[in-house]
Structures are given as structure tokens and as C-alpha cells.
Design a protein around this motif. Structure first.
Motif, PDB file in Angstrom:
ATOM      1  N   ARG A  84      36.402 -31.772 -20.360  1.00  0.00           N
ATOM      2  CA  ARG A  84      35.505 -31.843 -19.207  1.00  0.00           C
ATOM      3  C   ARG A  84      34.146 -31.253 -19.569  1.00  0.00           C
ATOM      4  NH1 ARG A  84      33.132 -27.838 -16.580  1.00  0.00           N
ATOM      5  NH2 ARG A  84      35.042 -26.665 -16.250  1.00  0.00           N
ATOM      6  N   THR A  85      34.173 -30.076 -20.228  1.00  0.00           N
ATOM      7  CA  THR A  85      32.930 -29.419 -20.614  1.00  0.00           C
ATOM      8  C   THR A  85      32.129 -30.280 -21.580  1.00  0.00           C
ATOM      9  OG1 THR A  85      33.949 -27.256 -20.336  1.00  0.00           O
ATOM     10  CG2 THR A  85      31.965 -27.346 -21.688  1.00  0.00           C
ATOM     11  N   SER A  86      32.827 -30.935 -22.507  1.00  0.00           N
ATOM     12  CA  SER A  86      32.156 -31.761 -23.502  1.00  0.00           C
ATOM     13  C   SER A  86      31.424 -32.937 -22.825  1.00  0.00           C
ATOM     14  CB  SER A  86      33.192 -32.265 -24.505  1.00  0.00           C
ATOM     15  OG  SER A  86      32.590 -32.959 -25.562  1.00  0.00           O
TER      16      SER A  86
ATOM     17  N   THR B 248      24.113 -41.130 -12.040  1.00  0.00           N
ATOM     18  CA  THR B 248      25.140 -40.222 -11.550  1.00  0.00           C
ATOM     19  C   THR B 248      26.403 -40.366 -12.388  1.00  0.00           C
ATOM     20  OG1 THR B 248      24.294 -40.341  -9.288  1.00  0.00           O
ATOM     21  CG2 THR B 248      26.562 -39.621  -9.557  1.00  0.00           C
TER      22      THR B 248
ATOM     23  N   THR C 135      39.655 -28.044 -19.714  1.00  0.00           N
ATOM     24  CA  THR C 135      38.353 -27.390 -19.752  1.00  0.00           C
ATOM     25  C   THR C 135      37.499 -27.925 -20.889  1.00  0.00           C
ATOM     26  OG1 THR C 135      39.306 -25.406 -18.809  1.00  0.00           O
ATOM     27  CG2 THR C 135      37.177 -25.164 -19.877  1.00  0.00           C
TER      28      THR C 135
ATOM     29  N   ILE D  38      26.663 -24.625 -17.465  1.00  0.00           N
ATOM     30  CA  ILE D  38      28.057 -25.065 -17.377  1.00  0.00           C
ATOM     31  C   ILE D  38      28.919 -23.859 -17.017  1.00  0.00           C
ATOM     32  CG2 ILE D  38      29.987 -26.074 -18.665  1.00  0.00           C
ATOM     33  CD1 ILE D  38      27.973 -28.060 -19.054  1.00  0.00           C
TER      34      ILE D  38
ATOM     35  N   LYS E  11      24.620 -33.883 -19.029  1.00  0.00           N
ATOM     36  CA  LYS E  11      23.472 -33.062 -18.631  1.00  0.00           C
ATOM     37  C   LYS E  11      22.364 -33.125 -19.669  1.00  0.00           C
ATOM     38  CE  LYS E  11      25.585 -29.940 -15.305  1.00  0.00           C
ATOM     39  NZ  LYS E  11      26.172 -28.623 -14.983  1.00  0.00           N
TER      40      LYS E  11
ATOM     41  N   MET F  67      29.581 -26.556 -29.752  1.00  0.00           N
ATOM     42  CA  MET F  67      28.919 -27.254 -28.644  1.00  0.00           C
ATOM     43  C   MET F  67      27.433 -26.911 -28.568  1.00  0.00           C
ATOM     44  SD  MET F  67      31.765 -27.178 -25.616  1.00  0.00           S
ATOM     45  CE  MET F  67      33.199 -28.280 -25.647  1.00  0.00           C
TER      46      MET F  67
ATOM     47  N   LYS G 245      21.232 -33.053  -5.637  1.00  0.00           N
ATOM     48  CA  LYS G 245      20.845 -33.268  -7.033  1.00  0.00           C
ATOM     49  C   LYS G 245      19.897 -34.458  -7.168  1.00  0.00           C
ATOM     50  CE  LYS G 245      24.511 -30.878  -9.492  1.00  0.00           C
ATOM     51  NZ  LYS G 245      25.803 -30.919 -10.205  1.00  0.00           N
ATOM     52  N   ARG G 246      20.171 -35.540  -6.413  1.00  0.00           N
ATOM     53  CA  ARG G 246      19.299 -36.709  -6.526  1.00  0.00           C
ATOM     54  C   ARG G 246      17.877 -36.398  -6.091  1.00  0.00           C
ATOM     55  NH1 ARG G 246      23.397 -41.501  -4.695  1.00  0.00           N
ATOM     56  NH2 ARG G 246      24.547 -41.546  -6.671  1.00  0.00           N
TER      57      ARG G 246
ATOM     58  N   THR H  27      36.648 -32.124  -0.984  1.00  0.00           N
ATOM     59  CA  THR H  27      36.013 -32.710  -2.152  1.00  0.00           C
ATOM     60  C   THR H  27      34.976 -33.754  -1.758  1.00  0.00           C
ATOM     61  OG1 THR H  27      38.003 -32.342  -3.433  1.00  0.00           O
ATOM     62  CG2 THR H  27      36.442 -33.905  -4.332  1.00  0.00           C
TER      63      THR H  27
ATOM     64  N   ARG I  37      31.770 -32.170   0.095  1.00  0.00           N
ATOM     65  CA  ARG I  37      31.058 -31.330  -0.854  1.00  0.00           C
ATOM     66  C   ARG I  37      30.342 -32.190  -1.885  1.00  0.00           C
ATOM     67  NH1 ARG I  37      31.730 -30.996  -6.161  1.00  0.00           N
ATOM     68  NH2 ARG I  37      33.963 -30.615  -6.045  1.00  0.00           N
TER      69      ARG I  37
ATOM     70  N   ASP J 146      20.535 -26.221 -18.896  1.00  0.00           N
ATOM     71  CA  ASP J 146      21.757 -26.921 -18.526  1.00  0.00           C
ATOM     72  C   ASP J 146      22.844 -25.860 -18.382  1.00  0.00           C
ATOM     73  OD1 ASP J 146      20.574 -29.478 -18.743  1.00  0.00           O
ATOM     74  OD2 ASP J 146      20.889 -29.472 -20.901  1.00  0.00           O
TER      75      ASP J 146
ATOM     76  N   ASP K 223      22.740 -36.673 -13.392  1.00  0.00           N
ATOM     77  CA  ASP K 223      23.286 -35.783 -12.370  1.00  0.00           C
ATOM     78  C   ASP K 223      24.793 -35.780 -12.555  1.00  0.00           C
ATOM     79  OD1 ASP K 223      20.774 -35.361 -11.169  1.00  0.00           O
ATOM     80  OD2 ASP K 223      20.934 -37.215 -10.053  1.00  0.00           O
ATOM     81  N   VAL K 224      25.349 -34.637 -12.925  1.00  0.00           N
ATOM     82  CA  VAL K 224      26.775 -34.562 -13.241  1.00  0.00           C
ATOM     83  C   VAL K 224      27.525 -33.853 -12.122  1.00  0.00           C
ATOM     84  CG1 VAL K 224      28.503 -33.779 -14.896  1.00  0.00           C
ATOM     85  CG2 VAL K 224      26.238 -34.480 -15.702  1.00  0.00           C
ATOM     86  N   ILE K 225      28.595 -34.478 -11.661  1.00  0.00           N
ATOM     87  CA  ILE K 225      29.426 -33.908 -10.598  1.00  0.00           C
ATOM     88  C   ILE K 225      30.853 -33.805 -11.109  1.00  0.00           C
ATOM     89  CG2 ILE K 225      30.287 -34.233  -8.256  1.00  0.00           C
ATOM     90  CD1 ILE K 225      27.463 -34.384  -7.815  1.00  0.00           C
ATOM     91  N   ASN K 226      31.450 -32.621 -10.990  1.00  0.00           N
ATOM     92  CA  ASN K 226      32.853 -32.457 -11.367  1.00  0.00           C
ATOM     93  C   ASN K 226      33.747 -32.634 -10.149  1.00  0.00           C
ATOM     94  OD1 ASN K 226      32.452 -31.771 -14.129  1.00  0.00           O
ATOM     95  ND2 ASN K 226      31.794 -29.737 -13.503  1.00  0.00           N
ATOM     96  N   MET K 227      34.717 -33.525 -10.254  1.00  0.00           N
ATOM     97  CA  MET K 227      35.712 -33.674  -9.183  1.00  0.00           C
ATOM     98  C   MET K 227      37.085 -33.448  -9.784  1.00  0.00           C
ATOM     99  SD  MET K 227      34.467 -37.054  -7.043  1.00  0.00           S
ATOM    100  CE  MET K 227      35.743 -36.967  -5.782  1.00  0.00           C
TER     101      MET K 227
ATOM    102  N   GLU L 114      30.553 -33.000 -19.642  1.00  0.00           N
ATOM    103  CA  GLU L 114      29.540 -32.428 -18.747  1.00  0.00           C
ATOM    104  C   GLU L 114      28.263 -32.130 -19.531  1.00  0.00           C
ATOM    105  OE1 GLU L 114      30.960 -29.058 -16.502  1.00  0.00           O
ATOM    106  OE2 GLU L 114      29.023 -28.708 -15.555  1.00  0.00           O
ATOM    107  N   LEU L 115      28.442 -31.518 -20.707  1.00  0.00           N
ATOM    108  CA  LEU L 115      27.306 -31.228 -21.579  1.00  0.00           C
ATOM    109  C   LEU L 115      26.586 -32.502 -21.992  1.00  0.00           C
ATOM    110  CD1 LEU L 115      28.218 -28.554 -24.258  1.00  0.00           C
ATOM    111  CD2 LEU L 115      26.174 -28.662 -22.838  1.00  0.00           C
TER     112      LEU L 115
ATOM    113  N   ILE M 181      30.248 -38.933 -12.760  1.00  0.00           N
ATOM    114  CA  ILE M 181      31.303 -38.148 -12.109  1.00  0.00           C
ATOM    115  C   ILE M 181      32.460 -37.942 -13.076  1.00  0.00           C
ATOM    116  CG2 ILE M 181      32.979 -38.100 -10.212  1.00  0.00           C
ATOM    117  CD1 ILE M 181      30.919 -39.082  -8.356  1.00  0.00           C
TER     118      ILE M 181
ATOM    119  N   GLU N 181      26.428 -32.490  -2.649  1.00  0.00           N
ATOM    120  CA  GLU N 181      26.001 -32.132  -4.009  1.00  0.00           C
ATOM    121  C   GLU N 181      25.153 -33.263  -4.600  1.00  0.00           C
ATOM    122  OE1 GLU N 181      29.271 -30.987  -6.525  1.00  0.00           O
ATOM    123  OE2 GLU N 181      27.983 -30.704  -8.295  1.00  0.00           O
ATOM    124  N   LEU N 182      25.636 -34.503  -4.429  1.00  0.00           N
ATOM    125  CA  LEU N 182      24.889 -35.668  -4.897  1.00  0.00           C
ATOM    126  C   LEU N 182      23.525 -35.764  -4.215  1.00  0.00           C
ATOM    127  CD1 LEU N 182      27.181 -38.805  -5.123  1.00  0.00           C
ATOM    128  CD2 LEU N 182      25.541 -37.972  -6.812  1.00  0.00           C
TER     129      LEU N 182
END
Lengths: 313, 313, 313
Positions: free
Chosen positions: B64-66, B51, B61, A79, B72, A104, C72-73, C61, C64, A77, B77-81, B68-69, B53, C68-69
């Protein structure tokens, strides 16, 4: 005996102090990953369930992407954490970051930082395996390892060679890591550039100093060019790009002074026409593209090696 | 009976109105994820094919990271917007964003927004489960849940405690969520700070108001410090960092007024020397690092719980 | 016969020159992915072990995220590389980027660039399959494919229709790709807008030109609105947003001139009140949200189709 820098085989902070019997197996493992990358047959479970954090205090799309690819291909994973330098209060805050990463449950921490020693500082505080992805003017160990693997693939050995590292050696962590690795493996390193960028004091690193490309390149097996940072010109260390190329750029004529079929290398991204002539960068002697390929393979080997056998509790 | 804010068990928008029998099982599930995180044995199929998002209109940071982790590790499937606030025309455009996320078949939407109520607005328009990751001065429910889990691990209960929340309570969504959770669980909450940051009107939330640290900390089981935003000083609500620390910073001397072994907490990132003395932050009474760890576990529990049993059609 | 632009079925650079028997099966495959997306039953191994790089020289955004989706899918390793235009020295450097991507063993390269032809230039140099995600004023092929799929789902065919594309056609790659696709499939395309944005010269693309919405929309099956870039106003091509809407915005009254139940489309993001009235965008005739959904499905189909059968060595 474990090296001081690959402490307990847990971190890769630099190459200074590493021994040939630590370096060679790492390159062998990287070679096998290079083949798996080509055949798209990388086992996806090497790092499954492991968390890799790319902690970049300096921007670097290439190096970050290379580590991201290496981690993802092995199933980790991954990040990305980009941290604007400005928002960091140094010292204490870096330690708070370390504490957060521990909490983490980070397994692998890839760090790039503008200050020499920042990855080593983090390594003392985190439970993760730390990989130095470039720190200040100190080291960039995976770059030197990928350079070594590229050389070994073409010349069959890392011993007894003559390698010229040319350009802004004084400010280069790439050069520093390469000097450590190549001298450890029994090769002879020449540092070539103007006195402002290659001061005589660098001789203490066990390398020969040259202030003329014509002399420095004579008979070498490998010509390793460094990227000239544009701030060297604004700060007066270099008169201008044109002047620099005239005296220290690698062109066809100068390359002919090296051994026939000497390898041409560059860590990228290149300033074509500043430190290297385009036709030389694209010639059959250039292995620049292969360096990038070996970069992913070397990083996979490092991530695999550092985590292997480590229990996860 | 489902709470108004965890509507139909589908969203987590805030803790106001949640009942103890909704909170306790969520903490139990988080506790089990905390153990799985430590042993790297998280089942990867909990969110496989889902999915998630991360829609962040404000930078963060850590949070968001927490998330995201958390996503995952559970196989999503994780997407950052990241959406720059400036480029958003509010209202209508937020609804267009909702429509886009629906069309992309988003299962989980984690939202941070500078405007109170933005996640709730989105929740009315999207088919995804919405998790509020902090909205304006309203709520930050996963922060309060992780704080609660950390307290419960150390003190064995969330009932009958005395908890002091100190600092800029007026502007804090963290404080607001914690007040709701702690009073719901039967604990007594004290709000401590200068009148500009802890106005008497906050008493309506069911908490006691103190304008002196010495009085507010006396005999409490938990001291929860808030981060002092620097803009509070420029806007004149606080004279200076030095003055602030002198009157409202948590130092050793003040901590001794609390119960022996009272817990020291902070949502991070800390301003050391402003709201908290370094030695207190790093003392054995501090559980600040554990809060970060529980953060990942709580978010895994929330993502798991909200999607569980939901058919995917 | 393979089209010049879907060269050897390896890249998707544009739709000009593609034939109906290339387009229809791609839409059929996308239709099946749309269903799998809804049921969350996408097979995760279609792109397992493949590397997809999103190389965006322009911000976007939505596009992209959609790619990305899609990647990943299908199980690909997806890496986002955002490249600030400013830091790129054009030409040579783009080729160095291509060399780097080759060396990293990239399988799929999704490129957005402000210069027409940049994806085609990269396609000549990389071993990866290249998908044009929008280049200058040239093409945006996946947008036209998703528009086509949306139309086909509602009207059952892509032939014999009358489609009005309204707004800033001159600067629009979306319009250009749609014109190629729709005329190839046997539909009639009308371009509608002021002479500054729809010059008569566009007639050479095989479309009819209209400078009045009232005339252009009469009896059409589909009204496709384009986004009005704000710089068109600052550069004097359009007097003001209010004026623009008055003469060329799509409102209820104008929509009634089209066929009953004519489809309303927009590639997003919309400027509500500038090129389209809110009530029209949200009406039952609008398929704007479905366009976004078909976007993910079409991109999955393209990624699948381009890599299918390609050996990985």
C-alpha cells in the motif's frame, strides 16, 4: 560542535547534549513559521518532492497529526505508517523496516516507539533524517522545544526561570526532554510529585525534588503539569484519581503560590479533575492551547532545518 | 496485439499472456523512474488532477505504501480505502463498490483482495484503470515486474537465465506472476520445495519441479525465496519452522551450489531463520533492498503508462 | 437573512431554516463542479494552503472518502482524524478537541458524530468552518443537498414534486435533512414505513404519513429508499429482513405505482433484497450512482462557498 544527539545536524533524537546556540535558532525559525501559519502564507516548496514517513509504533493522534500538518504545509509527500507493536518481532525486524524505508527513498522519518532508543537505532541504519516523536521513557524533543517556544513568547527568555514539572516525572519522556532543555538554557527545574512518581534519584538530572505541591510551586514562573497515565493507578503507584487530585492536582489555591501570572502548561491530552482543575486549565494563565499551535510551528522548523542544504542524491 | 490481461492497455491484472515487447518498455520506463527517485527530480504533473484509490481488502502496509508513494510522487490525489473483509457480502457488494468508485471519477484503482479474480471483476465494471496489487493465489504482477527489473539491472538480461523459486509456491501469487514473466522472457524456472508446497501439478506452468534444495539450486543464476505463511504450519503442510529451515531454508552452504554471485531475492517481509538465514539475507549477493526500491519505480511506470494518452472525459 | 444553521454563512450544520435563495446557488455551484470533475479540470488553488480536517467519531468510508476527495481536488491539505467513540469522555473532551483544532489553524472541519448536536457544539468553539457530515438522528445536510441536485438534474425543478421517503425514517438524519430541504423548496414529502419506524408524530415535520407502500408510492415523482440498519431487527422494531422486504421493500411491482419514470434513490450502501430489489436498484430509473457523483460535487461547492471571501488571519 555538533551535539551527539543532533548528529551531524541530521537527526533530532533528543535534547540531551544540545547547546543554547543550537536551540535558539531553531526556536527563531519556529517563531517565523508560527506567523506564517496564522497568515496561511507558508511557502509550499520547502519540502516539495521530499518524502516524509510518519512511523508510529504507538498510537498518538495529536502528535501524528501535528507532524502530518507540518509536512503537508511545507509541500512534502506525507505517508502514515502505523505499525501494531504486536506484529513486530523487535530488533532484526526494525532493521528490516529501516532497509525498506531507505529503499523507498525516504527523506524524513518521524518515529514514535515504546522502546527507548528505537529512533536512535533506526537513525544508524537509515539515510533519512530521523525525528524522535517520543521513545519509551527517554525523550520527546519536539515537545520540549514547543514548550520552550511557548515560554519564551510569554516571558521573553528561557534563562534564569524557575520551572516546576509536576506529576509522573519518572515515566515521562516529556519531563526528561524539558529538564535537558531548561537546565541547558540556564533555568532552574523543580520536579514535584509523590515519591513513587518522583524518586530522589531523579536529582542527578540537575533538578530539585519536591514531594509537596505547596512547597514545589512556591514562587515558580512556570507550572508544567504532566498527564497521569491510568495504568499508574492499576499498577499501584497512585491510590486513586480522587486521592491524586487531592494531593497533587493543580487547583486555583495551589497556583496562587506560584508567581503572579505564572504560566500553566500541559502537553495534553488533559485528564481534567485528575492532574489539573478545569478552571485552571481554562484560565488566562493557561497557555495550553498555544503549546499545540507552537507544536506545528516547531515541527515545521525541525523538518526544514534537518533537510536544508542536504543534497538529494 | 494487446494481451488479454493488460486489456486494451487499460488495466494491469496479471502477467499471463503479456509479451516481451509489452514487458521491456515498461521496465525501461521504470528504470528511468528509479533514477528520478534517487535525484528527487520526479515531474509532479504526470498524474496531476488524477484520482488514485488504494482499495485494500487485505492488509499490506508495504505494498500500500509503495503504491501511495508512487501516486503521490507523480502528483495524483491518493486516497486509501481499507475495507475489512468481514463487512463485505461479496459479489454484489463488490459491484456496488465499483459503481461508487466510478461515480467518484476514480482514474486509477489499485486493488488487493483475498479472492482470485476480484480485480478482474472490478475491471469489468469500473471506468478507472485497475492495477492488481495481489489477488488470492492468482497474480501479483507489479511484484514480478520489480523482480524482473532488479534481475535485469544485475544480469543485463531476462533471457536464458535459470531461476529457482523456493518455498510455498502452491499458495503464492508472487511465484505465479514470476513464472509467467520469466518463461515469457525466455528463462528457465525451477520450483523448489516439499511436495505439500510444490506439487508436481505445477509442472504444467512450464517449470521444473524439485523437492530438494541441493538439487534445485545447482547452477542457478537467481535464488528467489518466498515468505512462508505461518498458517501453513498450523494447517499441517509444514511440520515446524525449525524443520522447515533445516530442509528448505536458504543458508550459506546451499547458496554455494548456485552460480558464483547468484542473486538472492525475497519479496518481503522475511521470516529470518525460517525460509532464509540472516547472513544470507544481508550478504552482498542479496538484492532484497533493491527490490523494494524498484517496487516504487515499477509502480510509477505502471500508473504513468496506464493513464498516458487516456482522455479524461 | 442568514439562517440559524448556516450561521453567518460560516458553517453548514443543517438545512432546517435555510431558504431557497441559499440553497439554489449552492446547487448551481455544485453543478459546475460536477462538470469540472468529469473533465478533470478542477482548479487546484481554490483551497490551496487551507487545512481541512475530517473528524469522524463514527466510521464511514464513503462519506469520509467523498469529503477527502472534494478537499484534495480543490488543493487543500486534508488530514483524517478517526476518533474511537469509546476513548472520548464526551462534553469537556470535545471542547479540548476543539481547542486543539483551533491551535492547529484548521480552516475547515468536517464532523461526523453519533450524538445529535455535536457539530453545532464544536462550531461554537472553533474558528474553522464546520460541516456536519451526519450527527446522531439530527441532520446530514450534504446528503440532502446531493439528493436535491440529482433530482433537479432529472426533473428540472425542486418545486411541486411529490417525494416518498421510505423505511426507517424515525432514526434517519438523511430523511430529516431531506424533509427540511424538499418542503422548503415547495415539494410534497410522504414518509412511508411501518408505525415502529414511521410514527405519526413525524407528521409535525410537514410531511404526510403512510404505513403502506402501495398507498405511499402512488403517483410520486421520486422514491427515496433508506438503508435499514441491522440493529433495528435485533431491537425488535422489525421482525426480519425477509418480512421487511415483503411489506416495505421496493420491488418492480410497487415501483409501477409511482409516476412513469419516477426516480429511484438510495443514500447507500444498499442492503439489496432487504429494502430494495436488485433489479430496481440497477434499473434505468435508478439514479443511485449519480447521487454518489453529485456527493463529491456538492461537498466541493460547500467547502468552496464556506471559505470564499474569508480572510485567513
Amino acid at each position: 560542535m555538533a551535539s551527539a544527539l543532533l548528529r551531524h545536524n541530521r537527526h533530532l533524537l533528543g535534547l540531551e547534549g544540545m547547546t543554547p546556540d543550537q536551540i535558539e535558532p531553531l526556536l527563531d525559525l519556529a517563531e517565523s513559521y508560527a506567523l506564517l501559519n496564522r497568515s496561511r502564507k507558508v511557502p509550499r516548496d520547502v519540502l516539495r518532492g521530499r518524502t516524509l514517513i510518519n512511523l508510529f509504533f504507538e498510537d498518538s493522534t495529536r502528535t501524528r497529526t501535528s507532524f502530518e500538518l507540518a509536512g503537508k504545509r511545507l509541500g512534502a509527500d506525507v505517508i502514515n505508517m502505523s505499525v501494531a507493536q504486536s506484529s513486530v518481532n523487535k530488533g532484526e525486524t526494525l532493521l528490516d523496516t529501516a532497509a525498506t524505508l531507505n529503499a523507498m527513498r525516504t527523506d524524513l522519518l518521524v518515529v514514535r516507539h515504546s522502546q527507548s532508543g528505537a529512533p536512535a537505532l533506526l537513525a544508524r541504519k537509515v539515510e533519512a533524517c530521523v525525528v524522535n516523536a517520543g521513545d519509551g521513557m527517554h525523550e520527546h524533543p519536539t515537545q520540549a522545544l514547543l514548550d520552550a517556544l511557548t515560554i519564551r513568547r510569554h516571558l521573553g527568555t528561557l534563562g534564569g526561570l524557575s520551572v516546576a514539572i509536576c506529576g509522573d516525572v519518572a515515566h515521562s519522556r516529556v519531563a526528561r526532554s524539558n529538564i535537558h532543555l531548561l537546565t541547558t538554557m540556564g533555568s532552574n527545574v523543580r520536579l514535584v510529585g509523590p515519591p513513587t512518581l518522583v524518586p530522589g534519584a531523579l536529582g542527578r538530572l540537575g533538578a530539585e525534588i519536591f514531594h509537596s505541591m505547596e512547597e514545589g510551586l512556591r514562587g515558580v514562573d512556570v507550572v508544567m503539569m504532566l498527564r497521569l497515565q491510568r495504568e499508574r493507578m492499576s499498577s499501584g503507584l497512585v491510590p486513586s484519581a480522587r486521592e491524586y487530585f487531592r494531593f497533587f492536582g493543580l487547583d486555583r489555591r495551589r497556583l496562587e503560590l506560584a508567581r503572579p501570572n505564572a504560566l500553566v502548561m500541559h502537553p495534553g491530552p488533559m485528564n481534567r479533575g485528575v492532574e489539573i482543575e478545569s478552571s485552571v486549565a481554562d484560565s488566562t494563565q493557561s497557555v495550553i492551547q498555544e503549546q499545540v499551535e507552537m507544536g506545528v510551528a516547531v515541527r515545521m522548523a525541525v523538518l526544514d532545518r534537518l533537510t536544508r542544504g542536504r543534497h538529494s542524491a
